[in-house]
Design a protein around this motif. Structure first.
Motif, PDB file in Angstrom:
ATOM      1  N   SER A 343     -52.614 -28.525  23.920  1.00 49.97           N
ATOM      2  CA  SER A 343     -53.396 -28.191  25.114  1.00 49.97           C
ATOM      3  C   SER A 343     -52.491 -28.021  26.324  1.00 49.97           C
ATOM      4  N   ALA A 344     -51.490 -28.911  26.458  1.00 48.51           N
ATOM      5  CA  ALA A 344     -50.555 -28.812  27.586  1.00 48.51           C
ATOM      6  C   ALA A 344     -49.731 -27.533  27.503  1.00 48.51           C
ATOM      7  N   LEU A 389     -52.015 -29.843  33.703  1.00 47.78           N
ATOM      8  CA  LEU A 389     -50.788 -30.209  32.991  1.00 47.78           C
ATOM      9  C   LEU A 389     -50.336 -31.613  33.391  1.00 47.78           C
ATOM     10  N   LYS A 390     -50.465 -31.935  34.664  1.00 47.91           N
ATOM     11  CA  LYS A 390     -50.086 -33.266  35.140  1.00 47.91           C
ATOM     12  C   LYS A 390     -50.931 -34.348  34.466  1.00 47.91           C
ATOM     13  N   GLU A 391     -52.244 -34.108  34.406  1.00 52.53           N
ATOM     14  CA  GLU A 391     -53.139 -35.094  33.777  1.00 52.53           C
ATOM     15  C   GLU A 391     -52.792 -35.293  32.296  1.00 52.53           C
ATOM     16  N   LYS A 392     -52.505 -34.206  31.600  1.00 47.23           N
ATOM     17  CA  LYS A 392     -52.210 -34.305  30.171  1.00 47.23           C
ATOM     18  C   LYS A 392     -50.865 -34.983  29.922  1.00 47.23           C
ATOM     19  N   LEU A 393     -49.897 -34.716  30.804  1.00 41.33           N
ATOM     20  CA  LEU A 393     -48.596 -35.376  30.657  1.00 41.33           C
ATOM     21  C   LEU A 393     -48.710 -36.885  30.837  1.00 41.33           C
ATOM     22  N   GLU A 394     -49.615 -37.316  31.716  1.00 46.58           N
ATOM     23  CA  GLU A 394     -49.837 -38.760  31.892  1.00 46.58           C
ATOM     24  C   GLU A 394     -50.417 -39.368  30.620  1.00 46.58           C
ATOM     25  N   LEU A 399     -49.429 -42.324  25.274  1.00 48.76           N
ATOM     26  CA  LEU A 399     -49.295 -42.343  23.819  1.00 48.76           C
ATOM     27  C   LEU A 399     -47.844 -42.596  23.413  1.00 48.76           C
ATOM     28  N   GLU A 400     -46.915 -42.061  24.169  1.00 44.33           N
ATOM     29  CA  GLU A 400     -45.499 -42.244  23.827  1.00 44.33           C
ATOM     30  C   GLU A 400     -45.027 -43.669  24.100  1.00 44.33           C
ATOM     31  N   ILE A 424     -42.230 -29.484  27.876  1.00 49.50           N
ATOM     32  CA  ILE A 424     -43.410 -29.358  28.747  1.00 49.50           C
ATOM     33  C   ILE A 424     -43.198 -30.130  30.035  1.00 49.50           C
ATOM     34  N   SER A 425     -42.660 -31.355  29.916  1.00 47.58           N
ATOM     35  CA  SER A 425     -42.399 -32.175  31.096  1.00 47.58           C
ATOM     36  C   SER A 425     -41.374 -31.514  32.015  1.00 47.58           C
TER      37      SER A 425
END
Length: 435
Positions: A343-344, A389-394, A399-400, A424-425
């Motif tokens: 999704s990201a 993208l910011k929300e998904k990276l958080e 998860l990481e 992506i980050s």
């Protein structure tokens, strides 16, 4: 330790509130035997553990001596012998002077009294006793001619000698002239003041210092009201290795075994951690071991071998890691992780599509784009994708944080898949919103 085994709750049992961050260990007799033989584990003891309610006097807020005051008190104790020695010597000097005055007065009274000798003799008896007590002696030259001096015709020079004068001698009447001589000689005795040593002066200085400093402050004092608390204690009946069979949770803290009772501090066979208020009193106990609690039961065991527990954890971690990919927890994590990455990447692709439309080559042949040339709609779409993208990276970061799952995933993934999150980050961190 994997997520599936890390989040374990025993809310209905005391163990859950007192032993946190527990680790699950699945133990079998076969695995135990294998570890003991492979790693040459020496024989060790296993004790059952129970929770016991005891009476005790808790520490409450109150006034305690300040550290500075304690320090000065220690100094005072150090210098006190010199202070006492001076005062004792001064007391002896005063007593000796009083004795001299008393003997002198008794002799005056005796000599001036007209009473019979037998009646006033007690004054001399008492005076002699005082003189003996204070070791007061009078020695004078003896000028009396002795009988053998007359027969020594070869020596014409008379030799003088000395004699001791007593105030009173048992069975003899005291001579008035001897009494006057005794009185005269003791009045010549000079009583000197004792020496004031450095330690004596330090004692007085410390006393003065103590008078100026705060003696107490608010702290913890022993209450006079009895309370109750639960503690862990071992039962003295040892169990064998067969007791360690099944699923267990290991305490996050290691425990020290108290071998003897200490009034209002420890009970015999109590298990304590470094968090105990009186832990410092048990510092001579250096051996510390964990408690294992059997899942679904109240059974707990004090396992007195760090080497066994350590090797057991290493072996189980390896087994669990090998089987991690088949667990429901990992499969669920992987599905969420890959879904978020995909999704990201869609958001990244949307932003790149807009950037591509406005990319040009500069004089150096480098690709550049000017966000000022974006249309109003493109800017809105671009910013919306960056926000998503910011929300998904958080969420990806959360998860990481589950390192075991991430490590297992990266071990199995291709290089391209393993660096996808980083790519992506990096895009997000190097890209700015449009205004």
């Amino acid at each position: 330790m994997h997520l599936a085994y890390a989040i374990i709750s025993f809310s209905t049992f005391l163990f859950s509130t007192r032993v946190s961050a527990q680790k699950k260990l699945t133990i079998t007799p076969e695995l135990t035997k294998q570890i003991i033989e492979k790693y040459n584990i020496e024989p060790f003891k296993i004790y059952p553990v129970v929770s016991k309610e005891i009476d005790y006097y808790p520490y409450v807020e109150g006034e305690v001596e300040t550290n500075q005051y304690k320090k000065e008190l220690r100094k005072l104790e150090q210098y006190k012998p010199a202070f006492d020695q001076y005062n004792n010597a001064l007391k002896e000097s005063k007593e000796k002077q009083e004795v001299i005055n008393t003997i002198s007065q008794n002799i005056n009274t005796f000599l001036s009294s007209d009473e019979k000798y037998d009646i006033k003799e007690k004054l001399l008896i008492d005076s002699q006793a005082l003189a003996d007590k204070c070791n007061i002696k009078v020695t004078v030259a003896d000028d009396r001619i002795k009988l053998n001096d007359f027969v020594k015709t070869s020596n014409s020079n008379q030799q003088s000698s000395t004699r001791n004068i007593l105030v009173h001698e048992q069975g003899k009447r005291s001579n008035k002239n001897d009494l006057k001589t005794f009185q005269s000689e003791i009045q010549k005795i000079k009583i000197s003041e004792p020496e004031k040593t450095n330690d004596y002066r330090y004692y007085l200085e410390t006393l003065n210092e103590i008078s100026k400093i705060p003696k107490t402050e608010t702290g913890k004092v022993l209450s006079d009201k009895l309370s109750k608390k639960s503690v862990y204690v071992i039962e003295e009946n040892l169990v064998d290795m067969k007791a360690l069979s099944g699923d267990f949770t290991k305490s996050s803290d290691n425990y020290i075994l108290i071998n003897k009772e200490v009034a209002n501090t420890f009970v015999k066979n109590e298990l304590i951690t470094e968090k105990h208020d009186d832990f410092i009193k048990a510092k001579e106990n250096i051996d510390r071991f964990p408690i294992l609690k059997k899942s679904g039961t109240d059974e707990m065991y004090y396992v007195m071998s760090q080497k066994f527990i350590g090797q057991l954890e290493i072996v189980l971690d390896a087994i669990n890691y090998q089987n991690l990919g088949n667990t429901v927890e990992y499969k669920s994590w992987k599905t969420k992780y890959l879904g978020l990455l995909q999704s990201a990447q869609t958001n990244v692709n949307s932003c790149n599509a807009i950037i591509k439309k406005h990319t040009y080559l500069n004089r150096l042949g480098q690709k550049r784009y000017d966000s000022d040339t974006f249309t109003k709609q493109e800017k809105a779409t671009f910013n919306q994708n960056l926000d998503l993208l910011k929300e998904k990276l958080e969420k990806i970061g959360d998860l990481e944080d589950e390192r075991d799952f991430l490590s297992f995933y990266n071990d199995k993934a291709s290089n391209e898949e393993a660096v996808k999150s980083y790519s992506i980050s990096s895009f997000y961190n190097s890209t700015s919103r449009c205004y």
